[in-house]
Design a protein around this motif. Structure first.
Motif, PDB file in Angstrom:
ATOM      1  N   ARG A  33      -0.645  -1.019  -3.640  1.00 27.85           N
ATOM      2  CA  ARG A  33      -0.719  -1.887  -2.454  1.00 27.85           C
ATOM      3  C   ARG A  33      -2.108  -2.511  -2.328  1.00 27.85           C
ATOM      4  O   ARG A  33      -2.243  -3.672  -1.971  1.00 27.85           O
ATOM      5  CB  ARG A  33      -0.387  -1.103  -1.181  1.00 27.85           C
ATOM      6  CG  ARG A  33       1.050  -0.756  -1.046  1.00 27.85           C
ATOM      7  CD  ARG A  33       1.848  -2.001  -0.808  1.00 27.85           C
ATOM      8  NE  ARG A  33       3.233  -1.648  -0.497  1.00 27.85           N
ATOM      9  CZ  ARG A  33       4.148  -2.527  -0.241  1.00 27.85           C
ATOM     10  NH1 ARG A  33       3.877  -3.810  -0.253  1.00 27.85           N
ATOM     11  NH2 ARG A  33       5.374  -2.141   0.022  1.00 27.85           N
ATOM     12  N   ILE A  34      -3.134  -1.729  -2.613  1.00 25.47           N
ATOM     13  CA  ILE A  34      -4.506  -2.242  -2.540  1.00 25.47           C
ATOM     14  C   ILE A  34      -4.726  -3.293  -3.625  1.00 25.47           C
ATOM     15  O   ILE A  34      -5.328  -4.336  -3.385  1.00 25.47           O
ATOM     16  CB  ILE A  34      -5.511  -1.076  -2.651  1.00 25.47           C
ATOM     17  CG1 ILE A  34      -5.384  -0.179  -1.410  1.00 25.47           C
ATOM     18  CG2 ILE A  34      -6.933  -1.585  -2.807  1.00 25.47           C
ATOM     19  CD1 ILE A  34      -6.074   1.149  -1.513  1.00 25.47           C
ATOM     20  N   PHE A  35      -4.197  -3.038  -4.817  1.00 24.04           N
ATOM     21  CA  PHE A  35      -4.300  -3.993  -5.922  1.00 24.04           C
ATOM     22  C   PHE A  35      -3.603  -5.310  -5.551  1.00 24.04           C
ATOM     23  O   PHE A  35      -4.139  -6.397  -5.795  1.00 24.04           O
ATOM     24  CB  PHE A  35      -3.682  -3.379  -7.182  1.00 24.04           C
ATOM     25  CG  PHE A  35      -3.835  -4.221  -8.416  1.00 24.04           C
ATOM     26  CD1 PHE A  35      -5.077  -4.410  -8.998  1.00 24.04           C
ATOM     27  CD2 PHE A  35      -2.731  -4.819  -9.005  1.00 24.04           C
ATOM     28  CE1 PHE A  35      -5.223  -5.173 -10.140  1.00 24.04           C
ATOM     29  CE2 PHE A  35      -2.859  -5.588 -10.142  1.00 24.04           C
ATOM     30  CZ  PHE A  35      -4.112  -5.766 -10.717  1.00 24.04           C
ATOM     31  N   GLU A  36      -2.406  -5.212  -4.947  1.00 22.63           N
ATOM     32  CA  GLU A  36      -1.696  -6.416  -4.495  1.00 22.63           C
ATOM     33  C   GLU A  36      -2.514  -7.190  -3.471  1.00 22.63           C
ATOM     34  O   GLU A  36      -2.553  -8.415  -3.498  1.00 22.63           O
ATOM     35  CB  GLU A  36      -0.359  -6.032  -3.837  1.00 22.63           C
ATOM     36  CG  GLU A  36       0.715  -5.590  -4.771  1.00 22.63           C
ATOM     37  CD  GLU A  36       1.962  -5.151  -4.027  1.00 22.63           C
ATOM     38  OE1 GLU A  36       3.027  -5.152  -4.666  1.00 22.63           O
ATOM     39  OE2 GLU A  36       1.888  -4.827  -2.823  1.00 22.63           O
ATOM     40  N   MET A  37      -3.172  -6.463  -2.572  1.00 19.59           N
ATOM     41  CA  MET A  37      -3.973  -7.128  -1.543  1.00 19.59           C
ATOM     42  C   MET A  37      -5.104  -7.926  -2.165  1.00 19.59           C
ATOM     43  O   MET A  37      -5.316  -9.089  -1.821  1.00 19.59           O
ATOM     44  CB  MET A  37      -4.543  -6.088  -0.573  1.00 19.59           C
ATOM     45  CG  MET A  37      -5.450  -6.701   0.489  1.00 19.59           C
ATOM     46  SD  MET A  37      -6.282  -5.494   1.503  1.00 19.59           S
ATOM     47  CE  MET A  37      -7.417  -4.760   0.349  1.00 19.59           C
ATOM     48  N   PHE A  38      -5.831  -7.321  -3.090  1.00 20.62           N
ATOM     49  CA  PHE A  38      -6.972  -8.007  -3.681  1.00 20.62           C
ATOM     50  C   PHE A  38      -6.561  -9.159  -4.599  1.00 20.62           C
ATOM     51  O   PHE A  38      -7.363 -10.032  -4.892  1.00 20.62           O
ATOM     52  CB  PHE A  38      -7.886  -7.019  -4.418  1.00 20.62           C
ATOM     53  CG  PHE A  38      -8.783  -6.253  -3.486  1.00 20.62           C
ATOM     54  CD1 PHE A  38      -9.809  -6.881  -2.805  1.00 20.62           C
ATOM     55  CD2 PHE A  38      -8.594  -4.902  -3.272  1.00 20.62           C
ATOM     56  CE1 PHE A  38     -10.638  -6.192  -1.937  1.00 20.62           C
ATOM     57  CE2 PHE A  38      -9.413  -4.194  -2.410  1.00 20.62           C
ATOM     58  CZ  PHE A  38     -10.436  -4.840  -1.738  1.00 20.62           C
ATOM     59  N   HIS A  81       1.202  -6.888   3.040  1.00 20.52           N
ATOM     60  CA  HIS A  81       1.331  -5.524   3.554  1.00 20.52           C
ATOM     61  C   HIS A  81       0.010  -4.970   4.097  1.00 20.52           C
ATOM     62  O   HIS A  81      -0.073  -4.565   5.260  1.00 20.52           O
ATOM     63  CB  HIS A  81       1.883  -4.625   2.445  1.00 20.52           C
ATOM     64  CG  HIS A  81       2.173  -3.227   2.885  1.00 20.52           C
ATOM     65  ND1 HIS A  81       3.348  -2.885   3.497  1.00 20.52           N
ATOM     66  CD2 HIS A  81       1.438  -2.090   2.811  1.00 20.52           C
ATOM     67  CE1 HIS A  81       3.331  -1.596   3.784  1.00 20.52           C
ATOM     68  NE2 HIS A  81       2.185  -1.091   3.361  1.00 20.52           N
ATOM     69  N   MET A  82      -1.016  -4.923   3.272  1.00 17.11           N
ATOM     70  CA  MET A  82      -2.302  -4.346   3.687  1.00 17.11           C
ATOM     71  C   MET A  82      -3.006  -5.218   4.720  1.00 17.11           C
ATOM     72  O   MET A  82      -3.650  -4.697   5.626  1.00 17.11           O
ATOM     73  CB  MET A  82      -3.207  -4.133   2.472  1.00 17.11           C
ATOM     74  CG  MET A  82      -2.737  -3.039   1.550  1.00 17.11           C
ATOM     75  SD  MET A  82      -2.678  -1.413   2.299  1.00 17.11           S
ATOM     76  CE  MET A  82      -4.397  -1.087   2.533  1.00 17.11           C
ATOM     77  N   ALA A 113     -12.230  -2.291  -4.338  1.00 16.64           N
ATOM     78  CA  ALA A 113     -11.378  -2.840  -5.393  1.00 16.64           C
ATOM     79  C   ALA A 113     -11.492  -2.024  -6.685  1.00 16.64           C
ATOM     80  O   ALA A 113     -10.491  -1.753  -7.347  1.00 16.64           O
ATOM     81  CB  ALA A 113     -11.745  -4.302  -5.663  1.00 16.64           C
ATOM     82  N   LEU A 114     -12.709  -1.616  -7.037  1.00 15.29           N
ATOM     83  CA  LEU A 114     -12.894  -0.842  -8.261  1.00 15.29           C
ATOM     84  C   LEU A 114     -12.319   0.566  -8.149  1.00 15.29           C
ATOM     85  O   LEU A 114     -11.706   1.078  -9.086  1.00 15.29           O
ATOM     86  CB  LEU A 114     -14.388  -0.763  -8.616  1.00 15.29           C
ATOM     87  CG  LEU A 114     -15.026  -2.060  -9.103  1.00 15.29           C
ATOM     88  CD1 LEU A 114     -16.537  -1.889  -9.215  1.00 15.29           C
ATOM     89  CD2 LEU A 114     -14.444  -2.469 -10.444  1.00 15.29           C
ATOM     90  N   ALA A 115     -12.504   1.180  -6.987  1.00 10.34           N
ATOM     91  CA  ALA A 115     -12.026   2.552  -6.797  1.00 10.34           C
ATOM     92  C   ALA A 115     -10.541   2.607  -6.461  1.00 10.34           C
ATOM     93  O   ALA A 115      -9.869   3.590  -6.753  1.00 10.34           O
ATOM     94  CB  ALA A 115     -12.825   3.236  -5.695  1.00 10.34           C
TER      95      ALA A 115
END
Length: 131
Positions: free
Chosen positions: A21-26, A32-33, A88-90
């Motif tokens: 989900r975080i990857f999709e956001m960035f 979602h996020m 983003a990296l973590a």
């Protein structure tokens, strides 16, 4: 403790701690996020307005005082950029890192150690950095 556990369950069930989900956001592929973060910001604005307007006190009876912040575009851009790059990296921001341990993702312990090292380094360099 129970509120923290409940909050962790809510974040896991809403997929707010999901790396995907975080990857999709960035990558701007999903709302979602942004919806979760936007809801939190919106509620924060409403509660701060209520605290200021109605002079709300804390549970201990102390007046809630919200200090003014220094207006500095550069510090917010630089800090936000560094935080976003680390996120983003973590694949996780600092709070959910501890929740991920509860889900069994023990590799997050490495991220927590790096975050603590970064915080310690900032503490050492704080007087030399522009604020």
């Amino acid at each position: 403790m129970l509120v923290g556990i409940l909050f962790g369950i809510v974040l896991v069930k809403s997929e707010a701690v999901s790396w995907y989900r975080i990857f999709e956001m960035f990558k701007f592929q999903s709302f979602h996020m942004y919806g979760i973060i936007g809801s939190a910001v919106g509620l924060g604005i409403i509660f701060l307005w209520i605290f200021k307007k109605y002079d709300i006190s804390s549970i201990e009876g102390d007046k809630i005082i919200i200090p003014k912040k220094k207006q500095s575009i550069i510090r917010y851009l630089l800090g936000g950029t560094l935080f976003g790059l680390g996120w983003a990296l973590a694949g996780a921001c600092p709070g959910p890192m501890f929740i991920l341990i509860g889900t069994g993702a023990f590799s997050v312990l490495l991220l927590i150690a790096a975050a603590l090292l970064g915080t310690f380094t900032y503490g050492l360099l704080r007087n030399k950095l522009p604020h």
